[in-house]
Design a protein around this motif. Structure first.
Motif, PDB file in Angstrom:
ATOM      1  N   LEU A 160     102.356 100.551  19.930  1.00 51.57           N
ATOM      2  CA  LEU A 160     102.273 101.890  20.492  1.00 51.57           C
ATOM      3  C   LEU A 160     103.608 102.583  20.238  1.00 51.57           C
ATOM      4  CD1 LEU A 160     100.625 100.986  23.905  1.00 51.57           C
ATOM      5  CD2 LEU A 160      99.502 101.998  21.924  1.00 51.57           C
ATOM      6  N   THR A 161     103.582 103.692  19.509  1.00 51.21           N
ATOM      7  CA  THR A 161     104.784 104.470  19.242  1.00 51.21           C
ATOM      8  C   THR A 161     104.689 105.749  20.046  1.00 51.21           C
ATOM      9  OG1 THR A 161     104.908 103.551  17.011  1.00 51.21           O
ATOM     10  CG2 THR A 161     106.193 105.543  17.449  1.00 51.21           C
ATOM     11  N   ILE A 162     105.612 105.919  20.977  1.00 52.85           N
ATOM     12  CA  ILE A 162     105.602 107.063  21.886  1.00 52.85           C
ATOM     13  C   ILE A 162     106.650 108.054  21.393  1.00 52.85           C
ATOM     14  CG2 ILE A 162     105.903 107.793  24.277  1.00 52.85           C
ATOM     15  CD1 ILE A 162     105.267 104.637  24.819  1.00 52.85           C
ATOM     16  N   ALA A 163     106.196 109.229  20.962  1.00 50.24           N
ATOM     17  CA  ALA A 163     107.086 110.246  20.399  1.00 50.24           C
ATOM     18  C   ALA A 163     107.746 111.023  21.533  1.00 50.24           C
ATOM     19  CB  ALA A 163     106.305 111.174  19.479  1.00 50.24           C
ATOM     20  N   LEU A 164     108.940 110.599  21.897  1.00 50.79           N
ATOM     21  CA  LEU A 164     109.672 111.242  22.982  1.00 50.79           C
ATOM     22  C   LEU A 164     111.173 111.125  22.698  1.00 50.79           C
ATOM     23  CD1 LEU A 164     109.103 112.747  25.602  1.00 50.79           C
ATOM     24  CD2 LEU A 164     109.235 110.565  26.799  1.00 50.79           C
ATOM     25  N   GLY A 223     114.340 104.046  20.502  1.00 49.34           N
ATOM     26  CA  GLY A 223     115.090 104.681  19.425  1.00 49.34           C
ATOM     27  C   GLY A 223     115.473 106.094  19.815  1.00 49.34           C
ATOM     28  N   LEU A 224     116.131 106.801  18.909  1.00 52.15           N
ATOM     29  CA  LEU A 224     116.539 108.173  19.187  1.00 52.15           C
ATOM     30  C   LEU A 224     115.353 109.133  19.260  1.00 52.15           C
ATOM     31  CD1 LEU A 224     119.705 108.448  16.922  1.00 52.15           C
ATOM     32  CD2 LEU A 224     119.610 108.231  19.413  1.00 52.15           C
ATOM     33  N   ARG A 225     114.340 108.899  18.435  1.00 52.85           N
ATOM     34  CA  ARG A 225     113.203 109.826  18.366  1.00 52.85           C
ATOM     35  C   ARG A 225     111.944 109.336  19.058  1.00 52.85           C
ATOM     36  NH1 ARG A 225     113.545 113.013  12.793  1.00 52.85           N
ATOM     37  NH2 ARG A 225     115.789 113.125  12.702  1.00 52.85           N
ATOM     38  N   ASN A 226     111.835 108.002  19.223  1.00 55.02           N
ATOM     39  CA  ASN A 226     110.614 107.475  19.827  1.00 55.02           C
ATOM     40  C   ASN A 226     110.855 106.123  20.473  1.00 55.02           C
ATOM     41  OD1 ASN A 226     110.664 105.700  17.598  1.00 55.02           O
ATOM     42  ND2 ASN A 226     109.365 107.061  16.409  1.00 55.02           N
ATOM     43  N   ILE A 227     109.848 105.664  21.189  1.00 53.94           N
ATOM     44  CA  ILE A 227     109.868 104.359  21.841  1.00 53.94           C
ATOM     45  C   ILE A 227     108.728 103.563  21.222  1.00 53.94           C
ATOM     46  CG2 ILE A 227     109.601 103.137  24.040  1.00 53.94           C
ATOM     47  CD1 ILE A 227     110.415 106.657  24.419  1.00 53.94           C
ATOM     48  N   ILE A 228     109.038 102.382  20.693  1.00 51.25           N
ATOM     49  CA  ILE A 228     108.022 101.546  20.072  1.00 51.25           C
ATOM     50  C   ILE A 228     107.758 100.356  20.981  1.00 51.25           C
ATOM     51  CG2 ILE A 228     107.401 100.146  18.074  1.00 51.25           C
ATOM     52  CD1 ILE A 228     109.275 101.955  16.431  1.00 51.25           C
ATOM     53  N   MET A 235     104.372 117.726  38.380  1.00 55.05           N
ATOM     54  CA  MET A 235     103.356 117.618  37.339  1.00 55.05           C
ATOM     55  C   MET A 235     103.951 116.913  36.121  1.00 55.05           C
ATOM     56  SD  MET A 235     100.451 119.704  36.108  1.00 55.05           S
ATOM     57  CE  MET A 235      99.708 119.600  34.526  1.00 55.05           C
ATOM     58  N   SER A 236     103.236 115.944  35.596  1.00 50.97           N
ATOM     59  CA  SER A 236     103.733 115.203  34.443  1.00 50.97           C
ATOM     60  C   SER A 236     103.015 115.639  33.173  1.00 50.97           C
ATOM     61  CB  SER A 236     103.544 113.708  34.654  1.00 50.97           C
ATOM     62  OG  SER A 236     102.170 113.402  34.684  1.00 50.97           O
ATOM     63  N   ARG A 237     103.648 115.348  32.058  1.00 50.41           N
ATOM     64  CA  ARG A 237     103.087 115.658  30.748  1.00 50.41           C
ATOM     65  C   ARG A 237     102.820 114.359  30.006  1.00 50.41           C
ATOM     66  NH1 ARG A 237     107.271 119.614  28.133  1.00 50.41           N
ATOM     67  NH2 ARG A 237     105.839 119.334  26.420  1.00 50.41           N
ATOM     68  N   HIS A 238     102.049 114.448  28.923  1.00 50.10           N
ATOM     69  CA  HIS A 238     101.745 113.282  28.103  1.00 50.10           C
ATOM     70  C   HIS A 238     102.451 113.411  26.762  1.00 50.10           C
ATOM     71  CE1 HIS A 238      98.619 112.007  30.863  1.00 50.10           C
ATOM     72  NE2 HIS A 238      98.158 113.243  30.855  1.00 50.10           N
ATOM     73  N   PRO A 239     103.252 112.422  26.369  1.00 58.23           N
ATOM     74  CA  PRO A 239     103.836 112.447  25.030  1.00 58.23           C
ATOM     75  C   PRO A 239     102.791 112.015  24.006  1.00 58.23           C
ATOM     76  CG  PRO A 239     104.466 110.439  26.139  1.00 58.23           C
ATOM     77  CD  PRO A 239     103.682 111.262  27.132  1.00 58.23           C
ATOM     78  N   GLU A 240     103.027 112.329  22.746  1.00 58.15           N
ATOM     79  CA  GLU A 240     102.131 111.866  21.686  1.00 58.15           C
ATOM     80  C   GLU A 240     102.280 110.356  21.549  1.00 58.15           C
ATOM     81  OE1 GLU A 240     101.033 113.524  17.422  1.00 58.15           O
ATOM     82  OE2 GLU A 240     102.993 112.546  17.419  1.00 58.15           O
ATOM     83  N   VAL A 241     101.155 109.645  21.453  1.00 57.39           N
ATOM     84  CA  VAL A 241     101.146 108.190  21.335  1.00 57.39           C
ATOM     85  C   VAL A 241     100.402 107.823  20.057  1.00 57.39           C
ATOM     86  CG1 VAL A 241     100.430 106.012  22.394  1.00 57.39           C
ATOM     87  CG2 VAL A 241     101.139 107.921  23.842  1.00 57.39           C
TER      88      VAL A 241
END
Length: 153
Positions: free
Chosen positions: A18-22, A70-75, A1-7
């Motif tokens: 799109l900034t993905i908070a992961l 990045g360390l906190r998110n993917i842009i 089962m997968s989860r959704h990060p905040e986008v």
């Protein structure tokens, strides 16, 4: 089962951000399809699997899509095929999923976007930081405008 990060998303006339908070994500995979399908997957810090796909409002140029981890998110910078403002992020008129939100820090209204003719010449670029998209004045504030801005606070 997968989860959704905040986008978080924002747009310009030629791109969608799109900034993905992961934080500390591993095994990151980003795919951009010319018809506007954006797919993302990654493994979180505790080994959990995250993924989502978005059918974007319009067609995109896969070769113009860039990802910065990045360390906190993917842009992700997604280049639109046709320059112009989209009415919304997704093709569907339904309300977007709760994990998709507007990135107000990067948001720019159509009227506020700086045209290329407004950019400073090469001689002026030392004082102008193009990567600072959060700046609302673009380094062009003059003293009378600053005085006016202070009076309106």
């Amino acid at each position: 089962m997968s989860r959704h990060p905040e986008v978080l998303w924002a747009q310009r006339s030629d791109k969608v951000y799109l900034t993905i908070a992961l934080p500390d994500a591993k095994d990151i995979s980003v795919k951009c399809d010319p018809q506007g399908l954006f797919s993302f997957s990654a493994v979180g810090v505790q080994g959990e699997f995250f993924d989502f796909s978005l059918q974007l409002y319009g067609p995109i140029l896969p070769e113009g899509c860039k990802t910065n981890v990045g360390l906190r998110n993917i842009i992700c910078s997604v280049q639109k095929q046709d320059k112009g403002w989209w009415k919304r992020l997704l093709k569907s008129e339904e309300k977007p999923a709760p994990y998709i939100k507007v990135d107000w820090n990067k948001w720019c209204d159509e009227d506020d976007e700086v045209s290329t003719s407004d950019l400073p010449s090469d001689d002026d670029t030392a004082a102008y930081d193009e990567d600072d998209e959060d700046s609302s004045d673009d380094g062009m504030l003059y003293l009378p405008d600053l005085e006016k801005a202070r009076g309106s606070l």
